[in-house]
Design a protein around this motif. Structure first.
Motif, short mmCIF file in Angstrom:
data_model
loop_
_atom_site.label_atom_id
_atom_site.label_comp_id
_atom_site.label_asym_id
_atom_site.label_seq_id
_atom_site.Cartn_x
_atom_site.Cartn_y
_atom_site.Cartn_z
N VAL A 52 0.84 -1.20 0.00
CA VAL A 52 0.00 0.00 0.00
C VAL A 52 0.88 1.25 0.00
CG1 VAL A 52 -1.73 1.33 1.30
CG2 VAL A 52 -1.88 -1.18 1.19
N LEU A 53 0.58 2.16 -0.91
CA LEU A 53 1.26 3.46 -0.96
C LEU A 53 0.25 4.54 -0.61
CD1 LEU A 53 3.65 5.33 -1.71
CD2 LEU A 53 2.80 5.30 -4.08
N ILE A 54 0.62 5.39 0.34
CA ILE A 54 -0.24 6.51 0.74
C ILE A 54 0.51 7.80 0.45
CG2 ILE A 54 -1.43 7.64 2.66
CD1 ILE A 54 -1.65 4.85 3.96
N VAL A 55 -0.07 8.64 -0.38
CA VAL A 55 0.56 9.90 -0.77
C VAL A 55 -0.11 11.02 0.01
CG1 VAL A 55 1.14 11.44 -2.66
CG2 VAL A 55 1.01 8.97 -3.06
N GLY A 56 0.61 11.61 0.95
CA GLY A 56 0.08 12.68 1.77
C GLY A 56 0.06 12.28 3.24
N HIS B 267 -1.40 -4.96 6.18
CA HIS B 267 -0.79 -4.57 4.91
C HIS B 267 0.62 -4.01 5.10
CE1 HIS B 267 -4.48 -5.36 2.79
NE2 HIS B 267 -5.17 -4.53 3.55
N ASP B 268 1.37 -4.00 4.03
CA ASP B 268 2.71 -3.41 3.98
C ASP B 268 2.54 -1.97 3.51
OD1 ASP B 268 5.35 -2.75 3.69
OD2 ASP B 268 5.74 -4.09 1.99
N GLU C 106 5.31 9.05 -12.31
CA GLU C 106 6.45 8.16 -12.49
C GLU C 106 6.81 7.46 -11.17
OE1 GLU C 106 11.10 8.22 -14.09
OE2 GLU C 106 9.99 10.10 -13.81
N PHE C 107 6.77 8.25 -10.06
CA PHE C 107 7.07 7.67 -8.74
C PHE C 107 6.10 6.54 -8.43
CE2 PHE C 107 6.60 7.24 -4.21
CZ PHE C 107 7.87 7.43 -3.69
N ILE C 108 4.81 6.77 -8.69
CA ILE C 108 3.80 5.76 -8.38
C ILE C 108 4.00 4.52 -9.25
CG2 ILE C 108 1.32 5.27 -8.42
CD1 ILE C 108 0.89 8.28 -7.84
N LYS C 109 4.29 4.72 -10.53
CA LYS C 109 4.46 3.57 -11.43
C LYS C 109 5.69 2.74 -11.05
CE LYS C 109 2.09 5.76 -15.32
NZ LYS C 109 2.24 6.41 -16.64
N ILE C 110 6.77 3.41 -10.65
CA ILE C 110 7.97 2.69 -10.24
C ILE C 110 7.71 1.95 -8.92
CG2 ILE C 110 10.35 2.97 -9.41
CD1 ILE C 110 10.61 5.31 -11.40
N PHE C 111 6.99 2.59 -8.02
CA PHE C 111 6.67 1.96 -6.73
C PHE C 111 5.76 0.75 -6.93
CE2 PHE C 111 4.64 1.30 -2.68
CZ PHE C 111 5.63 1.61 -1.75
N ALA C 112 4.85 0.85 -7.87
CA ALA C 112 3.93 -0.24 -8.24
C ALA C 112 3.14 -0.78 -7.05
CB ALA C 112 4.69 -1.35 -8.93
N PRO C 113 2.33 0.06 -6.42
CA PRO C 113 1.56 -0.42 -5.27
C PRO C 113 0.39 -1.31 -5.70
CG PRO C 113 0.91 1.82 -5.80
CD PRO C 113 2.06 1.47 -6.71
N ASP C 114 -0.01 -2.20 -4.81
CA ASP C 114 -1.24 -2.95 -5.03
C ASP C 114 -2.46 -2.06 -4.79
OD1 ASP C 114 0.11 -5.44 -5.50
OD2 ASP C 114 0.45 -5.56 -3.34
N ALA C 115 -2.29 -1.11 -3.88
CA ALA C 115 -3.37 -0.17 -3.57
C ALA C 115 -2.77 1.19 -3.28
CB ALA C 115 -4.19 -0.66 -2.37
N LEU C 116 -3.41 2.23 -3.80
CA LEU C 116 -2.93 3.60 -3.65
C LEU C 116 -3.96 4.43 -2.90
CD1 LEU C 116 -1.00 6.01 -4.45
CD2 LEU C 116 -2.47 6.27 -6.48
N PHE C 117 -3.50 5.18 -1.89
CA PHE C 117 -4.34 6.18 -1.23
C PHE C 117 -3.85 7.56 -1.65
CE2 PHE C 117 -5.30 2.58 1.34
CZ PHE C 117 -6.53 2.82 1.92
#
Length: 656
Positions: free
Chosen positions: A399-403, A420-421, A474-485
């Motif tokens: 999981v990637l959370i932006v903010g 989750h990770d 680009e950052f999000i695509k490289i990180f490749a999260p299963d879920a994005l917040f």
């Protein structure tokens, strides 16, 4: 190892010392005070939702949980549109289930017995215009209408109703009752010389004005037995010209102490907008502002005294009891913000106590939604459907959370706790987002405390935090999260006002965080909540403020309870120009246009823009397009207050 679970018992020995009241033993000195008469049926019965709400408080470790403002005489005393009615047919089942559920959760069950007096028929904060005669201590004309002097036969009928109600509550399993003789309701009206102008045995001298209350207490003891505990909530001071003073309140306490077991000292009048903020202390008052009233009364009586009013720090609770100011701490809004406050204090997890930010969202919801909510606790009012024992996710996800504002931090905490990770990224050098600016004003320190609690929760978990990082596609695509917040907050509105790029212009957030940037004369563009609170803060720091607002009034977006205390302070802090808009900013001031078309120049050393915010929808959409599973939370979903940020984050994180 077991004894370490309760190390807070050694840190706060007075708070966690038991107390005997009649035939019950309190396991500690914390009582959940009465809150919210909402979530009741139109017949005046308990609902499963209300029971679940009360039980959630009980599971948090309080010794006693009190249900509030139960009406003992519905035809004359119902002060709210939706309210528990103890004389309603079929009331017993819900009450019995509630008492049993509170016991099962480890708390004693208490219930407040109330009568609205003149507000039992006239319009009140909690009720619309009602039909019928209004009855009070004496004939009186109010803005809502005329109230009649209550005749003696009605007084006797109501005294009997108090006895009936208390006996019923005892029979269905409640451990004690609280008699409400404060906040401007019926018994408070009889005690107060402002309301009570009678010439019979229920008026005149203080002894006569206390007679009604005393007869109620004696009737309850007669019907329920001398060992069934009675708590009395009374004012330590009416804070009303011609009302009950602290000196008289001491005498009232001495008159009633042999007929009750605990005196809960509050103050003010729930129905007076100017006093509401003191009865339920707003952020403009220090925590524990009313403790001194309890402390003074305690010097003169032999029974335990409880204090109430924005007390949420266990250190302060311990000091109050240790110093002999009170024997019991009652928590109201604090029990919504964090029902687990008692247990967290007991286990010495004080850094994890969610603070009440005193925004009155809870009060506002009782009218708007006929339920309760809390800005900082998403599940309050939702206990029947959601609980904090989080279900583990079926599949662990990256999981990637932006903010890293309140929404981002809350989402990170809940997603992590579900297995989750989680990686949390923020462009700033610290977490907090708008909580930093929201808590900058001298009267909003509770928001900084919330920021620290959320940061502590993030830091105490295995959550990967990346600061000083701007995120793009680009950052999000490289990180490749299963879920994005996506929790990127909002951006300030920039209307086409000539001169908005002038060096004397400062954004509201920048001004809140760096008030040293402001000159002596400050013009604030925008009279919403941000601009209004800013005016109060900057005036407090010595600036001369003028508030410019296009609408007819300022601070219209905040609930009426908070606004009631805000408006008088705005009026003292700033020159307010409503129905006015800025047309040009110059090097030394602002040209404005009034509703009638006239123009005026207002000198300024600094111009603060508080013109509202909007979501950067283009960036939100671009981020979401990078992944299959995404969640939009906080201000970038819909610009709002802390409630929307915490709520969208919590419930979104449950779905991952």
């Amino acid at each position: 190892m077991i004894h370490n679970i309760y190390k807070g018992k050694q840190k706060y020995p007075h708070v966690f010392q038991p107390l005997r009241l009649g035939n019950v033993r309190l396991k500690n000195r914390i009582i959940c005070a009465p809150t919210s008469p909402s979530m009741i049926t139109t017949q005046g019965h308990m609902t499963p939702e209300m029971t679940a709400y009360l039980v959630r408080k009980a599971t948090g470790g309080a010794a006693v949980v009190t249900f509030g403002e139960s009406i003992i005489h519905s035809k004359t005393g119902k002060s709210h549109d939706v309210q528990l009615q103890l004389d309603s047919q079929g009331i017993r089942q819900g009450l019995a289930q509630t008492a049993r559920a509170l016991h099962a959760a480890g708390a004693l069950a208490n219930i407040q017995l109330s009568h609205g007096g003149v507000y039992g028929v006239l319009t009140s904060v909690g009720g619309a215009q009602k039909s019928g005669d209004a009855w009070g201590a004496s004939d009186i004309d109010l803005s809502q209408g005329h109230a009649k002097e209550m005749p003696k036969d009605m007084i006797r009928e109501i005294i009997s109703s108090y006895g009936d109600a208390a006996k019923l509550c005892k029979e269905v399993g409640f451990d004690m009752v609280q008699v409400h003789a404060a906040h401007g309701w019926l018994l408070s009206q009889f005690l107060s010389p402002y309301w009570n102008h009678r010439t019979d045995e229920y008026g005149g001298s203080l002894e006569n004005r206390t007679r009604f209350l005393l007869e109620v207490l004696k009737e309850i003891k007669k019907r329920c037995g001398k060992n069934f505990p009675i708590e009395v909530r009374m004012n330590g001071d009416d804070f009303q010209e011609g009302g009950l003073t602290l000196e008289e309140s001491i005498q009232v306490a001495k008159l009633i102490e042999d007929d009750c077991d605990l005196i809960n000292v509050s103050c003010g009048n729930h129905e007076d907008p100017s006093m509401f903020q003191r009865t339920h202390p707003s952020s403009f008052f220090p925590h524990g502002v009313n403790v001194y009233l309890a402390a003074e009364i305690k010097k003169h009586v032999h029974i335990p005294i409880a204090t109430v009013g924005a007390i949420q720090d266990p250190e302060q609770m311990e000091a109050i009891i240790a110093n002999g100011q009170a024997d019991v701490i009652e928590i109201a809004r604090e029990s919504l913000a964090d029902p687990d406050l008692p247990n967290k204090a007991l286990q010495d997890h004080v850094k994890d106590i969610t603070p009440c930010v005193r925004c009155y969202e809870c009060f506002g919801a009782t009218g708007d939604w006929e339920m309760v909510k809390c800005a900082v606790n998403p599940i309050i009012g939702e206990e029947s459907y959601h609980y904090e024992d989080l279900k583990q996710a079926k599949q662990k996800k990256k999981v990637l959370i932006v903010g890293g504002g309140p929404a981002g931090m809350e989402a990170a905490i809940i997603a992590h706790d579900r297995g989750h990770d989680v990686t949390l990224v923020d462009k700033n050098n610290q977490l907090g987002g708008n909580l930093r600016s929201a808590g900058a004003a001298y009267f909003k320190q509770d928001y900084l405390r919330l920021q620290e609690v959320l940061k502590h929760r993030v830091e105490s978990r295995d959550i990967h935090v990346i600061l000083n990082q701007n995120v793009n596609e680009e950052f999000i695509k490289i990180f490749a999260p299963d879920a994005l917040f996506v929790a990127i907050g909002s951006v300030e509105n920039q209307p086409p006002i000539p001169g908005l790029d002038n060096p004397i212009v400062v954004s509201a957030i920048d001004a809140e965080l760096h008030p040293e940037k402001l000159g002596k004369k400050v013009v604030i563009l925008g009279g919403g909540l941000v601009g209004s609170e800013g005016a109060i803060a900057w005036h407090h720091e010595g600036h001369e403020c003028t508030l410019i607002e296009m609408l007819p009034e300022v601070a219209l977006e905040c609930n009426s309870f908070y606004r009631g205390g805000l408006l008088p302070r705005i009026q003292k802090a700033a020159t307010i120009l409503c129905n006015t808009k800025a047309t040009e900013i110059t090097n030394n001031g602002v040209w404005v246009s009034h509703l009638d078309g006239t123009k005026e120049f207002i000198e300024a050393d600094s111009v603060v823009t508080a013109l509202g915010y909007h979501s950067d929808t283009a960036m939100v959409d671009a981020f979401c397009d990078c992944v299959d599973e995404y969640y939009i939370i906080g201000d970038c979903k819909k610009v709002g207050k802390v409630y929307e940020a915490m709520s969208t984050a919590y419930f979104s994180a449950l779905r991952v």
